[in-house]
Design a protein around this motif. Structure first.
Motif, PDB file in Angstrom:
ATOM      1  N   GLU A  56     -66.062 -21.378  -7.177  1.00 15.35           N
ATOM      2  CA  GLU A  56     -67.358 -20.636  -7.504  1.00 15.35           C
ATOM      3  C   GLU A  56     -67.170 -19.211  -7.807  1.00 15.35           C
ATOM      4  N   LYS A  57     -66.680 -18.596  -6.770  1.00 19.67           N
ATOM      5  CA  LYS A  57     -66.400 -16.963  -6.847  1.00 19.67           C
ATOM      6  C   LYS A  57     -65.640 -16.820  -8.182  1.00 19.67           C
ATOM      7  N   ALA A  58     -64.435 -17.587  -8.274  1.00 20.37           N
ATOM      8  CA  ALA A  58     -63.570 -17.280  -9.508  1.00 20.37           C
ATOM      9  C   ALA A  58     -64.167 -17.353 -10.645  1.00 20.37           C
ATOM     10  N   ALA A  59     -64.920 -18.120 -10.944  1.00 20.30           N
ATOM     11  CA  ALA A  59     -65.879 -18.694 -11.946  1.00 20.30           C
ATOM     12  C   ALA A  59     -66.736 -17.401 -12.306  1.00 20.30           C
ATOM     13  N   LYS A  60     -67.516 -16.938 -11.149  1.00 19.30           N
ATOM     14  CA  LYS A  60     -68.233 -15.896 -11.582  1.00 19.30           C
ATOM     15  C   LYS A  60     -67.481 -14.398 -11.973  1.00 19.30           C
ATOM     16  N   LYS A  61     -66.385 -14.304 -11.149  1.00 23.00           N
ATOM     17  CA  LYS A  61     -65.648 -13.132 -11.712  1.00 23.00           C
ATOM     18  C   LYS A  61     -65.041 -13.325 -13.313  1.00 23.00           C
ATOM     19  N   ASP A  62     -65.121 -14.420 -13.548  1.00 25.52           N
ATOM     20  CA  ASP A  62     -64.602 -14.742 -14.871  1.00 25.52           C
ATOM     21  C   ASP A  62     -65.774 -15.041 -15.930  1.00 25.52           C
ATOM     22  N   ASN A  63     -66.751 -14.675 -15.338  1.00 29.50           N
ATOM     23  CA  ASN A  63     -68.113 -14.684 -16.161  1.00 29.50           C
ATOM     24  C   ASN A  63     -68.151 -16.002 -16.867  1.00 29.50           C
ATOM     25  N   THR A  64     -67.868 -17.225 -16.268  1.00 30.76           N
ATOM     26  CA  THR A  64     -68.114 -18.363 -16.907  1.00 30.76           C
ATOM     27  C   THR A  64     -68.746 -19.266 -16.099  1.00 30.76           C
ATOM     28  N   ASP A  65     -69.545 -20.310 -16.486  1.00 29.89           N
ATOM     29  CA  ASP A  65     -70.084 -21.466 -15.914  1.00 29.89           C
ATOM     30  C   ASP A  65     -68.818 -22.010 -15.291  1.00 29.89           C
ATOM     31  N   PRO A  66     -69.295 -22.789 -13.770  1.00 35.85           N
ATOM     32  CA  PRO A  66     -68.377 -23.029 -13.023  1.00 35.85           C
ATOM     33  C   PRO A  66     -67.707 -24.224 -13.642  1.00 35.85           C
ATOM     34  N   LYS A  67     -68.475 -25.180 -14.420  1.00 37.79           N
ATOM     35  CA  LYS A  67     -67.841 -26.393 -14.911  1.00 37.79           C
ATOM     36  C   LYS A  67     -66.920 -26.114 -16.040  1.00 37.79           C
ATOM     37  N   LYS A 201     -63.900 -29.019  18.402  1.00 41.49           N
ATOM     38  CA  LYS A 201     -65.559 -28.933  18.325  1.00 41.49           C
ATOM     39  C   LYS A 201     -66.174 -29.643  17.184  1.00 41.49           C
ATOM     40  N   ASP A 202     -67.280 -30.188  17.114  1.00 41.22           N
ATOM     41  CA  ASP A 202     -67.696 -30.750  16.023  1.00 41.22           C
ATOM     42  C   ASP A 202     -67.599 -30.016  14.694  1.00 41.22           C
ATOM     43  N   LEU A 203     -67.457 -30.688  13.540  1.00 39.80           N
ATOM     44  CA  LEU A 203     -67.152 -30.039  12.243  1.00 39.80           C
ATOM     45  C   LEU A 203     -68.333 -29.802  11.433  1.00 39.80           C
ATOM     46  N   SER A 204     -68.626 -28.676  11.053  1.00 35.77           N
ATOM     47  CA  SER A 204     -69.601 -28.629   9.974  1.00 35.77           C
ATOM     48  C   SER A 204     -69.123 -29.166   8.712  1.00 35.77           C
ATOM     49  N   ILE A 205     -70.110 -29.858   8.080  1.00 36.08           N
ATOM     50  CA  ILE A 205     -69.356 -30.639   6.963  1.00 36.08           C
ATOM     51  C   ILE A 205     -70.421 -30.521   5.799  1.00 36.08           C
ATOM     52  N   SER A 206     -71.365 -29.392   5.799  1.00 38.61           N
ATOM     53  CA  SER A 206     -72.158 -29.011   4.506  1.00 38.61           C
ATOM     54  C   SER A 206     -72.638 -27.762   4.289  1.00 38.61           C
ATOM     55  N   ARG A 207     -72.795 -27.365   3.264  1.00 38.63           N
ATOM     56  CA  ARG A 207     -73.195 -25.944   2.949  1.00 38.63           C
ATOM     57  C   ARG A 207     -74.548 -25.874   2.174  1.00 38.63           C
ATOM     58  N   THR A 208     -75.292 -24.705   2.759  1.00 37.53           N
ATOM     59  CA  THR A 208     -76.671 -24.652   1.966  1.00 37.53           C
ATOM     60  C   THR A 208     -76.717 -23.397   1.209  1.00 37.53           C
ATOM     61  N   SER A 209     -75.652 -22.561   1.458  1.00 37.82           N
ATOM     62  CA  SER A 209     -76.186 -21.120   0.742  1.00 37.82           C
ATOM     63  C   SER A 209     -75.336 -21.016  -0.542  1.00 37.82           C
ATOM     64  N   PHE A 210     -74.795 -22.016  -1.211  1.00 34.06           N
ATOM     65  CA  PHE A 210     -74.255 -21.969  -2.646  1.00 34.06           C
ATOM     66  C   PHE A 210     -74.359 -23.424  -3.179  1.00 34.06           C
ATOM     67  N   ASN A 211     -74.208 -23.735  -4.479  1.00 35.94           N
ATOM     68  CA  ASN A 211     -74.430 -24.625  -5.120  1.00 35.94           C
ATOM     69  C   ASN A 211     -73.064 -25.484  -5.678  1.00 35.94           C
ATOM     70  N   TRP A 212     -72.160 -25.124  -5.604  1.00 37.04           N
ATOM     71  CA  TRP A 212     -71.101 -25.475  -6.390  1.00 37.04           C
ATOM     72  C   TRP A 212     -70.276 -26.800  -5.574  1.00 37.04           C
ATOM     73  N   GLY A 213     -70.818 -27.995  -5.587  1.00 35.69           N
ATOM     74  CA  GLY A 213     -70.240 -29.073  -4.840  1.00 35.69           C
ATOM     75  C   GLY A 213     -70.825 -30.294  -5.223  1.00 35.69           C
ATOM     76  N   GLU A 220     -80.621 -32.962  -0.869  1.00 37.05           N
ATOM     77  CA  GLU A 220     -80.111 -32.310  -2.070  1.00 37.05           C
ATOM     78  C   GLU A 220     -79.900 -30.760  -1.795  1.00 37.05           C
ATOM     79  N   ASN A 221     -80.440 -29.977  -0.849  1.00 35.55           N
ATOM     80  CA  ASN A 221     -79.940 -28.738  -0.620  1.00 35.55           C
ATOM     81  C   ASN A 221     -78.905 -28.382   0.040  1.00 35.55           C
TER      82      ASN A 221
END
Ligand code: MSP
Length: 506
Positions: A56-67, A201-213, A220-221
Motif C-alpha cells: 500500500e505504501k509503495a502504491a502511495k509513493k507511486d501516486n497510484t491506486d493500489p490495484k 504467543k498468540d498471533l495477531s492475524i488482522s489489521r484495522t488501521s489500513f485497508n489494502w487486504g 469488514e473493518n
C-alpha cells in the motif's frame, strides 16, 4: 504416476524483481524439471504477494491506486518468469478472486474450530518484514527499536483478531521430531526448534488501521494479516476449499522452497495453522541462503541490486542458472561478483563442456561424415562409459537431498574425465594408425554426450537442448529412463553440424 508439488514464495510487488527472486525461482525450476524428467507429475507454482501495508505504501509513493499499482508491478514478475523460461504450472496473484475465496475459507475453517478470538494488539511491527516482533527479538538504540537487520519497527495499538498459536508449540515440536526431514537444512530446523521452545504467543492475524487486504467476513473493518493471506496461496493453487482427491495427492508431497528470512512464517505459523485447520502439512520446507554482492548485503538503498534481466542480456540464461545453482551449496549464503561469475562459467561451460563437445563433434564431422562411427559394446565395470551410465543414480541421490550443486558437480567431474579421455585418445593421431580404435573412442564420447545432455536439462536447459538437438536425439527419448545402454546411439546415426555453445568472457 508419482506426484510432486513445488512452490516458490510469492513475491512482494513493492519493488522490481532482483537476483534473490530469480534465485528462489531457478532452484524450484531445476527441481521441477528434474522430477518431470524422472517421470513425476509436477505442479510448480509461483506468484505475487499483493496486499499489506508495504505494498500500500509503495502504491502511495507511486501516486497510484493500489490495484492499478499491483497490476503493473506483478507484470514485472510474470515477465521475469517468462524470461527465466520457468516451467511453472500456475501463477497465483493474491488479488485474484479464487485466492480471496481460498483465504476467506481458510479463515472460516480456523474460526469454526475455535482457533480465532478478538482482542487488541499492542506491540512492535516491521513494515518491511510485515512481521510482529517481541521486544526480546529487537535491538534498542536510544528510544527506538530495530530488527536484527537494522530495520526500525513501529509501535502499533489496534483491535485485532488473534490465532491461538500458543496452543500449538508442543504439537509442533512433536511433529518436528517425528518428521526429521520436514525442515531442511538441519541447521535451520534447529533454529526453528529453539524459537518454538522459547515460547509461542498468540498471533495477531488482522489489521484495522489500513485497508489494502482481504476483508474478514462479518468484521469488514478488519483485513487479514498479509502473511496469512500469502501463505494460503499454496492452497489456492489446488483449488482450496474444493481440492480434489487428485490435487490432494500433490499437496501431500509438497515442497516449499523459501529463503532463510521467511522460515518462521513457513515452519511455525503455517504448520500450526494447518494443524489447527486439520489440513495435513506439506512434505518439506527447504530454506536457502542469501546472495550478497561483492560481500555487501543487496539493497536498493545501497544501490547494488543485481538485475536478472541485465545478467541474462550480458551472459545468457544458462550461464546465470549454472552460476547460481553450482556456485554454492543450497542452504548456504553465496557471494556474487562479476569475477567469480566469469571464472565459473568460463571454466565449466566454455573450457570444459563447450570445448569437449566442439572439438569432438568437429572431428566426427570432418572424418566420419557426421555419423556415429561405431557400434558400441556394453561397457565393462571399469570403463569410462560405465561410469557415465552410473552418473544418474548419484545425481538423483544428491537432488533428493537438495544438494543441487553436488549433482551438477558429479556431472562436471565426468565431463573433465571425458576431456582427459579425448586428450589421451588423440584421435587426430590414432585416426591414421588405428581408425577402428578412433571410431570406438569417439563413439564413447558421443554416447556420453547423450547421457550428459539428458542429465543437464534441469540445470542448463537451453544448452542441453542444443546438445541433444545436435546429437539428433528425438524429444521423446530425452527422459531419465533412457539413460542406459539399451537406448544408446547406434552406428551411422546422423549427427547435426555442431556450433559453439558457450562464448568465453575476459
Ligand atoms: N511475500 C513474501 C513471501 C510470502 S510466501 C507465502 C516475501 N517476498 S519477497 O519478495 O520479499 O521475497 C521473496 C523471496 O526472495 C524470499 O524467499 C527471499 O528469501 C528471497 N530473496 C530476497 N533477497 C534475496 C537475496 N539477496 N538472496 C537470496 N534470496 C533472497 O518474503
Amino acid at each position: 504416476m508419482k506426484k510432486i508439488f513445488i512452490t516458490t514464495p510469492i513475491f512482494y510487488v513493492n519493488d522490481s524483481p532482483h537476483i534473490g527472486h530469480a534465485y528462489t525461482t531457478i532452484i524450484c525450476d531445476a527441481l521441477a524439471k528434474f522430477y518431470r524428467l524422472d517421470d513425476y507429475e509436477v505442479l510448480f507454482t509461483t506468484g505475487t504477494d499483493e496486499h499489506g501495508l508495504k505494498v500500500e505504501k509503495a502504491a502511495k509513493k507511486d501516486n497510484t491506486d493500489p490495484k492499478v499499482f499491483v497490476d503493473k508491478v506483478s507484470e514485472n514478475f510474470i515477465n521475469l518468469s517468462k524470461r527465466l523460461k520457468i516451467s511453472n504450472t500456475d501463477f497465483v496473484r493474491t488479488t485474484e478472486k479464487r485466492h480471496q475465496n481460498a483465504a476467506k475459507n481458510f479463515w472460516k475453517l480456523l474460526n469454526d474450530k475455535n482457533q480465532i478470538y478478538l482482542s487488541k494488539y499492542e506491540g512492535w511491527y516491521s513494515v518491511r518484514d510485515e512481521a510482529f516482533y517481541q521486544e526480546k527479538e529487537l535491538n534498542k538504540k536510544g528510544e527506538r527499536f530495530y530488527t536484527n537487520d537494522g530495520e526500525e519497527v513501529q509501535w502499533i495499538e489496534e483491535e485485532s483478531f488473534f490465532f491461538k498459536l500458543s496452543e500449538w508449540g508442543e504439537k509442533l515440536l512433536k511433529y518436528f521430531e517425528e518428521n526429521p526431514d520436514f525442515i531442511l537444512p538441519v541447521s535451520r530446523k534447529n533454529e526453528v526448534i529453539s524459537f518454538v521452545k522459547s515460547g509461542l504467543k498468540d498471533l495477531s492475524i488482522s489489521r484495522t488501521s489500513f485497508n489494502w487486504g482481504i476483508k474478514i467476513d462479518g468484521s469488514e473493518n478488519h483485513i487479514m494479516y498479509v502473511w496469512i493471506d500469502a501463505l494460503v496461496n499454496y492452497l489456492t493453487s489446488i483449488d482450496f476449499p474444493k481440492t480434489s482427491k487428485d490435487q490432494f495427492l500433490f499437496w501431500k508431497n509438497c515442497y516449499h522452497i523459501i529463503g532463510k528470512d521467511i522460515l518462521k512464517f513457513h515452519a511455525v505459523y503455517w504448520p500450526a495453522m494447518l494443524m489447527a485447520a486439520e489440513i495435513p502439512l506439506p512434505k518439506k520446507i527447504f530454506a536457502h541462503g542469501w546472495w550478497t554482492n561483492e560481500g555487501k548485503k543487496i539493497s536498493k538503498s545501497v544501490g547494488n541490486v543485481i538485475d536478472p534481466h541485465a545478467m541474462i542480456d550480458k551472459f545468457g540464461l544458462d550461464q546465470l542458472r549454472h552460476f547460481l545453482l553450482r556456485e554454492v551449496t543450497l542452504g548456504q549464503d553465496g557471494d556474487f561478483s562479476e569475477h567469480s561469475f566469469k571464472t565459473r562459467i568460463n571454466a565449466d561451460l566454455s573450457n570444459n563442456l563447450g570445448n569437449l563437445i566442439q572439438r569432438t563433434l568437429k572431428f566426427v564431422g570432418k572424418n566420419f561424415e557426421n555419423k556415429m562411427p561405431f557400434d558400441l559394446q556394453e561397457p565393462k565395470n571399469k570403463d569410462l562409459l560405465s561410469e557415465v551410465y552410473n552418473l544418474f543414480p548419484k545425481v538423483k541421490i544428491s537432488m533428493e537431498k537438495f544438494k543441487i550443486n553436488k549433482s551438477i558437480e558429479e556431472i562436471f567431474i565426468i565431463i573433465t574425465k571425458l576431456n582427459q579421455f579425448m586428450d589421451k585418445a588423440e584421435p587426430w593421431n590414432s585416426f591414421k594408425t588405428n581408425p577402428q580404435k578412433t571410431a570406438n573412442d569417439l563413439s564413447v564420447l558421443i554416447e556420453s554426450f547423450r547421457i550428459i545432455g539428458i542429465l543437464l536439462q534441469p540445470f542448463i536447459p537451453d544448452a542441453s537442448n542444443e546438445i541433444l538437438n545436435i546429437l539428433n536425439i528425438e524429444k521423446k527419448y530425452r527422459k531419465f529412463k533412457f539413460l542406459n545402454f539399451m537406448y544408446k546411439i547406434n552406428k551411422d546415426h546422423c549427427i547435426k553440424e555442431t556450433k559453439p555453445l558457450f562464448p568465453k568472457y575476459d
